[in-house]
Design a protein around this motif. Structure first.
Motif, PDB file in Angstrom:
ATOM      1  N   PHE A 133      45.495  35.611  28.830  1.00 36.82           N
ATOM      2  CA  PHE A 133      44.569  35.345  29.932  1.00 36.82           C
ATOM      3  C   PHE A 133      45.043  34.115  30.710  1.00 36.82           C
ATOM      4  CE2 PHE A 133      40.277  37.582  29.063  1.00 36.82           C
ATOM      5  CZ  PHE A 133      40.935  38.719  28.657  1.00 36.82           C
ATOM      6  N   GLY A 134      44.800  34.145  32.013  1.00 32.83           N
ATOM      7  CA  GLY A 134      45.212  33.047  32.869  1.00 32.83           C
ATOM      8  C   GLY A 134      44.105  32.045  33.097  1.00 32.83           C
ATOM      9  N   ALA A 135      44.257  31.230  34.139  1.00 32.74           N
ATOM     10  CA  ALA A 135      43.236  30.261  34.509  1.00 32.74           C
ATOM     11  C   ALA A 135      42.124  30.967  35.288  1.00 32.74           C
ATOM     12  CB  ALA A 135      43.849  29.154  35.352  1.00 32.74           C
ATOM     13  N   GLY A 136      40.948  30.394  35.261  1.00 29.96           N
ATOM     14  CA  GLY A 136      39.825  30.974  35.983  1.00 29.96           C
ATOM     15  C   GLY A 136      38.787  31.544  35.046  1.00 29.96           C
ATOM     16  N   GLN A 137      37.881  32.330  35.597  1.00 26.57           N
ATOM     17  CA  GLN A 137      36.733  32.850  34.853  1.00 26.57           C
ATOM     18  C   GLN A 137      37.014  34.257  34.337  1.00 26.57           C
ATOM     19  OE1 GLN A 137      33.131  33.511  37.174  1.00 26.57           O
ATOM     20  NE2 GLN A 137      31.858  32.800  35.475  1.00 26.57           N
ATOM     21  N   PRO A 138      36.825  34.506  33.037  1.00 27.19           N
ATOM     22  CA  PRO A 138      36.965  35.886  32.541  1.00 27.19           C
ATOM     23  C   PRO A 138      35.876  36.780  33.136  1.00 27.19           C
ATOM     24  CG  PRO A 138      36.986  34.285  30.742  1.00 27.19           C
ATOM     25  CD  PRO A 138      36.530  33.550  31.966  1.00 27.19           C
ATOM     26  N   LEU A 139      36.178  38.066  33.226  1.00 21.61           N
ATOM     27  CA  LEU A 139      35.227  39.051  33.727  1.00 21.61           C
ATOM     28  C   LEU A 139      35.031  40.123  32.672  1.00 21.61           C
ATOM     29  CD1 LEU A 139      33.518  40.380  35.981  1.00 21.61           C
ATOM     30  CD2 LEU A 139      35.620  41.470  36.791  1.00 21.61           C
ATOM     31  N   VAL A 140      33.774  40.403  32.358  1.00 22.20           N
ATOM     32  CA  VAL A 140      33.419  41.448  31.403  1.00 22.20           C
ATOM     33  C   VAL A 140      32.815  42.610  32.176  1.00 22.20           C
ATOM     34  CG1 VAL A 140      32.055  42.062  29.374  1.00 22.20           C
ATOM     35  CG2 VAL A 140      32.998  39.743  29.593  1.00 22.20           C
ATOM     36  N   LEU A 141      33.400  43.796  32.058  1.00 24.04           N
ATOM     37  CA  LEU A 141      32.822  45.027  32.588  1.00 24.04           C
ATOM     38  C   LEU A 141      32.154  45.748  31.429  1.00 24.04           C
ATOM     39  CD1 LEU A 141      35.690  46.448  34.863  1.00 24.04           C
ATOM     40  CD2 LEU A 141      33.782  44.995  35.535  1.00 24.04           C
ATOM     41  N   GLY A 177      37.578  40.081  45.240  1.00 27.59           N
ATOM     42  CA  GLY A 177      36.929  38.867  44.769  1.00 27.59           C
ATOM     43  C   GLY A 177      37.932  37.873  44.213  1.00 27.59           C
ATOM     44  N   LEU A 178      37.381  36.825  43.558  1.00 30.80           N
ATOM     45  CA  LEU A 178      38.239  35.856  42.901  1.00 30.80           C
ATOM     46  C   LEU A 178      38.951  36.526  41.736  1.00 30.80           C
ATOM     47  CD1 LEU A 178      35.838  32.764  42.806  1.00 30.80           C
ATOM     48  CD2 LEU A 178      37.753  33.151  44.350  1.00 30.80           C
ATOM     49  N   ARG A 179      40.229  36.303  41.626  1.00 33.45           N
ATOM     50  CA  ARG A 179      40.994  36.970  40.584  1.00 33.45           C
ATOM     51  C   ARG A 179      40.566  36.444  39.209  1.00 33.45           C
ATOM     52  NH1 ARG A 179      44.725  40.417  41.059  1.00 33.45           N
ATOM     53  NH2 ARG A 179      46.167  40.923  39.363  1.00 33.45           N
ATOM     54  N   PRO A 180      40.127  37.333  38.311  1.00 38.06           N
ATOM     55  CA  PRO A 180      39.657  36.856  37.010  1.00 38.06           C
ATOM     56  C   PRO A 180      40.806  36.395  36.122  1.00 38.06           C
ATOM     57  CG  PRO A 180      39.671  39.258  37.065  1.00 38.06           C
ATOM     58  CD  PRO A 180      40.025  38.800  38.447  1.00 38.06           C
ATOM     59  N   ALA A 181      40.476  35.524  35.180  1.00 37.31           N
ATOM     60  CA  ALA A 181      41.459  35.090  34.188  1.00 37.31           C
ATOM     61  C   ALA A 181      41.927  36.274  33.354  1.00 37.31           C
ATOM     62  CB  ALA A 181      40.850  34.023  33.290  1.00 37.31           C
ATOM     63  N   GLY A 182      41.048  37.237  33.172  1.00 37.41           N
ATOM     64  CA  GLY A 182      41.347  38.452  32.433  1.00 37.41           C
ATOM     65  C   GLY A 182      40.119  39.336  32.416  1.00 37.41           C
TER      66      GLY A 182
END
Length: 360
Positions: free
Chosen positions: A23-31, A80-85
């Motif tokens: 995972f990268g920097a930023g906010q993870p996204l859960v679907l 949108g903002l690219r998620p960390a993962g």
């Protein structure tokens, strides 16, 4: 089929931890899916991420008429903002990438449509082991890579709530006695059962908005807190529950028609009750495959659910009778071998019925 044991669980935990390293920097996204199991899995991941080095994750529920692997979802996420993962849970398994270049973990227990390669996604799947763990239980095991034992223990009730939602109270206790016994030491079985039914209600209502159910699971300290009325979302969920009950009472008066091994119950309601109606008839129609179809759930579509007491593989039953020329946006034979269905355009539905032997 291999048995589910501690070694299998540890392997899945290691694979999930390895995926997080990408995972990268930023906010993870859960679907997450919007039923009790998907909501519990989504809330569990969100609360675990919040207590981890990653910080809070955003949860995007996937509901009526939507698909995680649809062009619309790819466009939405890409804008949108690219998620960390991405963590994709209780939404099925497909080979394609949802968002190119985004590190992705798929946590699921349904029959896979197709399998992703390691370059596309890490797959944590309960399908193929016995007993098959639900997505919420898989999420609970995966969360060990994010938080310590104390926090994990406080989240165990979410895994149990999802288990009861998918397997029922008896099935959850039979197949997963360890987690259910642990949770029942702190929470009552009655509260788990009632809370699971309550969070399931909004997605079955005409509006189909399960956001209040997710908000409640993100805030609540346990199933008793879900039911307490201390959170404003509980009132909205109870209203949805009453709406669904009224629709069920009306649909239960519809008589089935028969063709070969199939029994058809045809209804028209904006409430997602066709799976419940199909299940309710299996006790009386023990030799039939019960198909409950709903022409009013989504405009321009027929949604249907199959259940049976025969023990037959229902996905195989559908695939053997698939109507020709299915379009990419139509869904057919998704879910579990014992609980499946789909959504078809009216003309495709007519061809499917004709193939089964029902008169137009």
């Amino acid at each position: 089929m291999p048995d589910l044991d501690d070694a299998w669980i540890a392997d899945q935990q290691q694979r999930f931890a390895g995926a997080l390293d990408g995972f990268g920097a930023g906010q993870p996204l859960v679907l997450a899916h919007n039923d009790a199991d998907g909501l519990s899995a989504g809330a569990l991941f969100a609360r675990a991420f919040e207590g981890s080095r990653f910080g809070p994750a955003r949860v995007r529920l996937v509901g009526r008429g939507e698909g995680a692997w649809s062009p619309a979802m790819t466009a939405e996420l890409g804008a949108g903002l690219r998620p960390a993962g991405l963590v994709v849970t209780d939404l099925g398994v497909q080979a394609d990438a949802i968002l190119d270049g985004a590190p992705t973990v798929v946590v699921d227990h349904h029959v896979p449509v197709s399998l992703p390669t390691p370059e596309v996604a890490t797959l944590i799947s309960g399908y193929g082991v016995a007993p098959v763990p639900t997505s919420s239980l898989l999420a609970y095991w995966c969360a060990k890579a994010l938080v310590g034992e104390d926090i994990l223990r406080d989240l165990a009730w979410l895994a149990a709530l999802g288990l009861v939602g998918d397997l029922g109270e008896k099935g959850a206790a039979r197949d997963f006695p360890d987690i259910t016994t642990e949770v029942r030491a702190r929470h009552s079985a009655k509260a788990l059962r009632e809370a699971s039914a309550l969070v399931n209600a909004p997605r079955r209502s005409a509006g189909g908005d399960a956001a209040p159910a997710l908000a409640l699971l993100l805030a609540a300290r346990g199933p008793e807190d879900v039911l307490s009325g201390d959170h404003p979302e509980t009132a909205a969920l109870r209203a949805a529950q009453e709406e669904v009950k009224a629709a069920l009472d009306a649909a239960r008066r519809i008589a089935p028609t028969f063709a070969g091994p199939a029994a058809l119950i045809l209804m028209s309601t904006p409430c997602q009750i066709h799976p419940l109606i199909a299940q309710s008839w299996t006790g009386r129609l023990r030799r039939q495959i019960v198909i409950a179809a709903n022409t009013g759930y989504r405009e321009g579509w027929v949604h249907f659910a199959l259940r049976s007491a025969t023990g037959q593989n229902l996905i195989a039953f559908l695939k053997e009778r698939a109507p020709p020329n299915l379009s990419p946006d139509e869904q057919f034979a998704n879910g579990h071998e014992g609980a499946t269905g789909g959504s078809l355009r009216p003309d495709t539905w007519a061809r499917f019925l004709e193939g089964l032997g029902f008169k137009a």
